[in-house]
Design a protein around this motif. Sequence first.
Motif, PDB file in Angstrom:
ATOM      1  N   PRO A  76       0.771  -1.231  -0.039  1.00 51.49           N
ATOM      2  CA  PRO A  76      -0.042  -0.058   0.093  1.00 51.49           C
ATOM      3  C   PRO A  76       0.963   1.300   0.123  1.00 51.49           C
ATOM      4  CG  PRO A  76       0.015  -1.042   2.198  1.00 51.49           C
ATOM      5  CD  PRO A  76       0.709  -1.889   1.114  1.00 51.49           C
ATOM      6  N   LEU A  77       0.272   2.470  -0.377  1.00 47.19           N
ATOM      7  CA  LEU A  77       0.909   3.776  -0.321  1.00 47.19           C
ATOM      8  C   LEU A  77       0.407   4.592   0.561  1.00 47.19           C
ATOM      9  CD1 LEU A  77       0.334   3.720  -4.440  1.00 47.19           C
ATOM     10  CD2 LEU A  77       2.516   3.452  -3.224  1.00 47.19           C
ATOM     11  N   ARG A  78       0.994   5.738   0.500  1.00 46.60           N
ATOM     12  CA  ARG A  78       0.584   6.674   1.699  1.00 46.60           C
ATOM     13  C   ARG A  78      -0.819   6.684   1.979  1.00 46.60           C
ATOM     14  NH1 ARG A  78       1.571  11.558  -1.093  1.00 46.60           N
ATOM     15  NH2 ARG A  78      -0.816  11.616  -1.394  1.00 46.60           N
ATOM     16  N   ASP A  79      -1.836   6.906   0.913  1.00 49.05           N
ATOM     17  CA  ASP A  79      -3.226   7.202   1.367  1.00 49.05           C
ATOM     18  C   ASP A  79      -4.128   5.804   0.966  1.00 49.05           C
ATOM     19  OD1 ASP A  79      -2.416   9.438   2.286  1.00 49.05           O
ATOM     20  OD2 ASP A  79      -2.730  10.604   0.376  1.00 49.05           O
ATOM     21  N   ASN A  80      -3.805   4.830   0.602  1.00 50.41           N
ATOM     22  CA  ASN A  80      -4.401   3.543   0.297  1.00 50.41           C
ATOM     23  C   ASN A  80      -4.315   2.409   1.182  1.00 50.41           C
ATOM     24  OD1 ASN A  80      -2.452   2.482  -0.940  1.00 50.41           O
ATOM     25  ND2 ASN A  80      -3.311   2.398  -2.871  1.00 50.41           N
ATOM     26  N   GLY A  81      -3.750   2.522   2.348  1.00 49.61           N
ATOM     27  CA  GLY A  81      -3.353   1.459   3.035  1.00 49.61           C
ATOM     28  C   GLY A  81      -4.764   0.750   3.553  1.00 49.61           C
ATOM     29  N   PHE A  82      -5.736   1.702   3.728  1.00 54.63           N
ATOM     30  CA  PHE A  82      -7.190   1.216   4.214  1.00 54.63           C
ATOM     31  C   PHE A  82      -7.586   0.093   3.359  1.00 54.63           C
ATOM     32  CE2 PHE A  82      -8.327   4.133   0.839  1.00 54.63           C
ATOM     33  CZ  PHE A  82      -9.701   3.383   0.358  1.00 54.63           C
ATOM     34  N   LYS A  83      -7.177  -0.050   2.244  1.00 59.05           N
ATOM     35  CA  LYS A  83      -7.775  -1.202   1.272  1.00 59.05           C
ATOM     36  C   LYS A  83      -7.291  -2.583   1.661  1.00 59.05           C
ATOM     37  CE  LYS A  83      -8.518   1.329  -3.160  1.00 59.05           C
ATOM     38  NZ  LYS A  83      -8.293   1.106  -4.596  1.00 59.05           N
ATOM     39  N   VAL A  84      -6.081  -2.407   2.592  1.00 60.10           N
ATOM     40  CA  VAL A  84      -5.719  -3.870   2.946  1.00 60.10           C
ATOM     41  C   VAL A  84      -6.737  -4.635   3.936  1.00 60.10           C
ATOM     42  CG1 VAL A  84      -3.772  -5.186   4.253  1.00 60.10           C
ATOM     43  CG2 VAL A  84      -3.250  -3.275   2.571  1.00 60.10           C
ATOM     44  N   PRO A  85      -6.804  -3.673   5.103  1.00 66.94           N
ATOM     45  CA  PRO A  85      -8.020  -4.401   6.156  1.00 66.94           C
ATOM     46  C   PRO A  85      -9.307  -4.433   5.429  1.00 66.94           C
ATOM     47  CG  PRO A  85      -7.342  -2.037   6.815  1.00 66.94           C
ATOM     48  CD  PRO A  85      -6.582  -2.561   5.512  1.00 66.94           C
ATOM     49  N   LEU A  86      -9.646  -3.434   4.317  1.00 61.77           N
ATOM     50  CA  LEU A  86     -11.113  -3.557   4.127  1.00 61.77           C
ATOM     51  C   LEU A  86     -11.263  -4.641   3.096  1.00 61.77           C
ATOM     52  CD1 LEU A  86     -13.613  -1.937   3.131  1.00 61.77           C
ATOM     53  CD2 LEU A  86     -12.672  -0.810   1.553  1.00 61.77           C
ATOM     54  N   ALA A  87     -10.171  -5.036   2.325  1.00 58.78           N
ATOM     55  CA  ALA A  87     -10.117  -6.318   1.530  1.00 58.78           C
ATOM     56  C   ALA A  87     -10.172  -7.359   2.339  1.00 58.78           C
ATOM     57  CB  ALA A  87      -8.827  -6.369   0.443  1.00 58.78           C
ATOM     58  N   ARG A  88      -9.316  -7.496   3.542  1.00 55.50           N
ATOM     59  CA  ARG A  88      -9.327  -8.672   4.326  1.00 55.50           C
ATOM     60  C   ARG A  88     -10.784  -8.860   4.899  1.00 55.50           C
ATOM     61  NH1 ARG A  88      -9.079  -9.894   9.911  1.00 55.50           N
ATOM     62  NH2 ARG A  88      -7.677 -11.278  10.307  1.00 55.50           N
ATOM     63  N   ASN A  89     -11.487  -7.861   5.423  1.00 53.29           N
ATOM     64  CA  ASN A  89     -12.833  -7.740   6.079  1.00 53.29           C
ATOM     65  C   ASN A  89     -13.943  -8.217   5.040  1.00 53.29           C
ATOM     66  OD1 ASN A  89     -11.679  -7.010   8.263  1.00 53.29           O
ATOM     67  ND2 ASN A  89     -12.286  -4.834   8.406  1.00 53.29           N
ATOM     68  N   LEU A  90     -13.741  -7.575   3.829  1.00 55.50           N
ATOM     69  CA  LEU A  90     -14.767  -8.085   2.813  1.00 55.50           C
ATOM     70  C   LEU A  90     -14.701  -9.486   2.188  1.00 55.50           C
ATOM     71  CD1 LEU A  90     -16.858  -6.227   1.379  1.00 55.50           C
ATOM     72  CD2 LEU A  90     -15.192  -5.908  -0.448  1.00 55.50           C
ATOM     73  N   VAL A  91     -13.651  -9.852   2.279  1.00 58.85           N
ATOM     74  CA  VAL A  91     -13.206 -11.444   1.629  1.00 58.85           C
ATOM     75  C   VAL A  91     -13.773 -12.094   2.957  1.00 58.85           C
ATOM     76  CG1 VAL A  91     -11.488 -13.183   1.706  1.00 58.85           C
ATOM     77  CG2 VAL A  91     -11.155 -11.168   0.414  1.00 58.85           C
ATOM     78  N   VAL A  92     -13.363 -11.897   4.161  1.00 57.64           N
ATOM     79  CA  VAL A  92     -14.051 -12.828   5.165  1.00 57.64           C
ATOM     80  C   VAL A  92     -15.646 -12.741   5.278  1.00 57.64           C
ATOM     81  CG1 VAL A  92     -14.260 -13.188   7.653  1.00 57.64           C
ATOM     82  CG2 VAL A  92     -12.187 -12.542   6.679  1.00 57.64           C
ATOM     83  N   ARG A  93     -16.270 -11.566   5.227  1.00 54.72           N
ATOM     84  CA  ARG A  93     -17.360 -11.457   5.381  1.00 54.72           C
ATOM     85  C   ARG A  93     -18.362 -12.189   4.118  1.00 54.72           C
ATOM     86  NH1 ARG A  93     -20.522  -7.475   7.471  1.00 54.72           N
ATOM     87  NH2 ARG A  93     -22.307  -8.464   6.221  1.00 54.72           N
ATOM     88  N   THR A  94     -17.610 -12.075   2.933  1.00 50.86           N
ATOM     89  CA  THR A  94     -18.207 -12.697   1.734  1.00 50.86           C
ATOM     90  C   THR A  94     -18.254 -14.171   1.793  1.00 50.86           C
ATOM     91  OG1 THR A  94     -17.423 -10.782   0.439  1.00 50.86           O
ATOM     92  CG2 THR A  94     -18.225 -12.580  -0.773  1.00 50.86           C
ATOM     93  N   LEU A  95     -17.098 -14.546   2.176  1.00 52.87           N
ATOM     94  CA  LEU A  95     -16.887 -16.186   2.136  1.00 52.87           C
ATOM     95  C   LEU A  95     -17.790 -16.759   3.273  1.00 52.87           C
ATOM     96  CD1 LEU A  95     -12.972 -16.551   1.963  1.00 52.87           C
ATOM     97  CD2 LEU A  95     -14.765 -17.178   0.281  1.00 52.87           C
ATOM     98  N   LEU A  96     -17.983 -15.927   4.503  1.00 59.59           N
ATOM     99  CA  LEU A  96     -18.949 -16.536   5.547  1.00 59.59           C
ATOM    100  C   LEU A  96     -20.260 -16.383   4.832  1.00 59.59           C
ATOM    101  CD1 LEU A  96     -17.783 -14.567   8.706  1.00 59.59           C
ATOM    102  CD2 LEU A  96     -17.964 -16.998   8.414  1.00 59.59           C
ATOM    103  N   GLU A  97     -20.516 -15.623   4.135  1.00 61.07           N
ATOM    104  CA  GLU A  97     -22.156 -15.482   3.666  1.00 61.07           C
ATOM    105  C   GLU A  97     -22.159 -16.585   2.447  1.00 61.07           C
ATOM    106  OE1 GLU A  97     -22.486 -11.420   2.244  1.00 61.07           O
ATOM    107  OE2 GLU A  97     -24.731 -11.870   1.702  1.00 61.07           O
ATOM    108  N   VAL A  98     -21.268 -16.938   1.695  1.00 62.60           N
ATOM    109  CA  VAL A  98     -21.475 -18.011   0.675  1.00 62.60           C
ATOM    110  C   VAL A  98     -21.212 -19.580   1.170  1.00 62.60           C
ATOM    111  CG1 VAL A  98     -21.206 -16.613  -1.364  1.00 62.60           C
ATOM    112  CG2 VAL A  98     -19.330 -17.976  -0.084  1.00 62.60           C
ATOM    113  N   ALA A  99     -20.484 -19.609   2.309  1.00 60.00           N
ATOM    114  CA  ALA A  99     -20.163 -20.957   2.952  1.00 60.00           C
ATOM    115  C   ALA A  99     -21.287 -21.105   4.101  1.00 60.00           C
ATOM    116  CB  ALA A  99     -19.207 -20.869   3.711  1.00 60.00           C
ATOM    117  N   ARG A 100     -22.433 -20.343   4.308  1.00 64.74           N
ATOM    118  CA  ARG A 100     -23.371 -20.546   5.197  1.00 64.74           C
ATOM    119  C   ARG A 100     -24.490 -21.724   5.013  1.00 64.74           C
ATOM    120  NH1 ARG A 100     -25.475 -14.940   6.183  1.00 64.74           N
ATOM    121  NH2 ARG A 100     -26.886 -15.372   4.448  1.00 64.74           N
TER     122      ARG A 100
END
Lengths: 173, 330
Positions: free
Chosen positions: B306-330
């Motif tokens: 990540p660069l100076r201003d887009n580091g938020f994408k790392v936890p955002l991507a992580r959380n979005l992956v987890v939420r989406t997988l939880l949803e489809v694996a339910r």
Amino acid sequence: MDTEITLRVDGAARSLTVDTRTTLLDALRERLRNTSPKKGCDHGQCGACTVLLDGRRVNSCLVLAVTVGDAEVITSDGLATDDRPHPLHDSFVEHDGFQCGYCTPGQVCSAAGVLAEARAGWPSHVTEDLTAEGVTLTDAEIRERMSGNLCRCAAYANIVPAVAAVAEKEGVR
Amino acid sequence: MREFRYERADDPAAAVALLAAEPSGAFLGGGTNLVDLMKLGVATPDVLVDVRTLTSAEVTDLPDGGLRIGAAVPNADLAADRRVRERFPVLAQALLAGASGQLRNRATTGGNLLQRTRCTYFTDVTRPCNKREPGSGCGALEGVHRNHAILGQTLDGPGACIATHPSDMAVALVALDAVVQVLGPEGERAVPIAELHRLPGDDPSRDTTLRHGELISAIELPPLPFAARSRYRKARDRASFAFALVSVAAAVDVADGVVRDVRLALGGVAHRPWRATTAEEALRGRPATEESFAAAADAELAAATPLRDNGFKVPLARNLVVRTLLEVAR
């Protein structure tokens, strides 16, 4: 490069010579003097230029006039029949769904497209069950489906009931 | 807009022959991106070859349970197709998360794959951009790059580019292992979609591996029964009509609480739709739990720069992956 084209607009065929760079929006406004669709952003982002092209709502600012061929173009002006406003026109007035009127023709054309898409059973981003038959135009569905039309006059709140009232009459709500 | 010649052809082969003879010509599909770029002076083709109604506008069943999507199918029609909604909901959701109703009515499947980045340094001809003007530099690196890539970028040298691929649809197609059918001057070829889009490498001006004159004629979706439980989630700055900050396309096959198979792709994070193969490998055979999903996401994102201003994408991507997988694996 000049090209001869014939556009069918609001029920009338009009022949004209256009430079290939001319968009459908510019052909309508500048050449055919149909000022119903408005030029807002000119980049497909605001929806003020929305017209129905063979019954489908599109941004006329991103359509090159030479590509239109014999498709039928309907502007908000042409939605009226026999000098009677379209039910959406009446409903926008009734619900105070516009202020300056700049984006209203695009909003009305877009709403006509929304109703047609809902009648065809098309889902949207907020449709919970993609496999469901048919669509109910809830307020959330109307908001999402109208999101390609930006109006910064604060008319949004009244546009939703204006569209909803017509949807109700048409049985898609 | 620069002047151009407008051409039509009788069939796809004639369109290919026409364009192959015009080094600075371009195919015109729905035009929702290309016409915009021409207005901005970013795209300056001498000749436009209109192919919007030239390839198939039909979605047809393949004998094996897959689907063939003609390149001229409008995005709106593809999203509404009942077979897509039932067999590949991730694709319908991705399409419906993209653009507006007006744009989806006009945009085509083939054109959507070839749309260009919305990086503001690319679309502003007064700014440096190695993608638009090779060798001019990358304005985004030290500039406004909140929306930019965190994976697979080129961070220095003549190839410097941190632009992202803007398509939602392509992210779902990458997860579904779609195959792109291409017609070129030398005939037909099939390109697995994972090999269609490029990382910037040392030449960010090339978004794809297509050669000049090659026309996308169709996209084939191989059968994937477990895609019936698939999902596209998109995080953006407003509720609708905006490009993804991060998006996730996921399908999971779970049996007895264990991940038998999984498909995972990310959007908004790289120069191309990002197939999360590291996370997929980490998940196969593992329990379908939040812990496994988080570990897999972390494994995938370990390579993020990540660069100076887009580091938020790392936890955002992580959380979005987890939420989406939880949803489809339910």
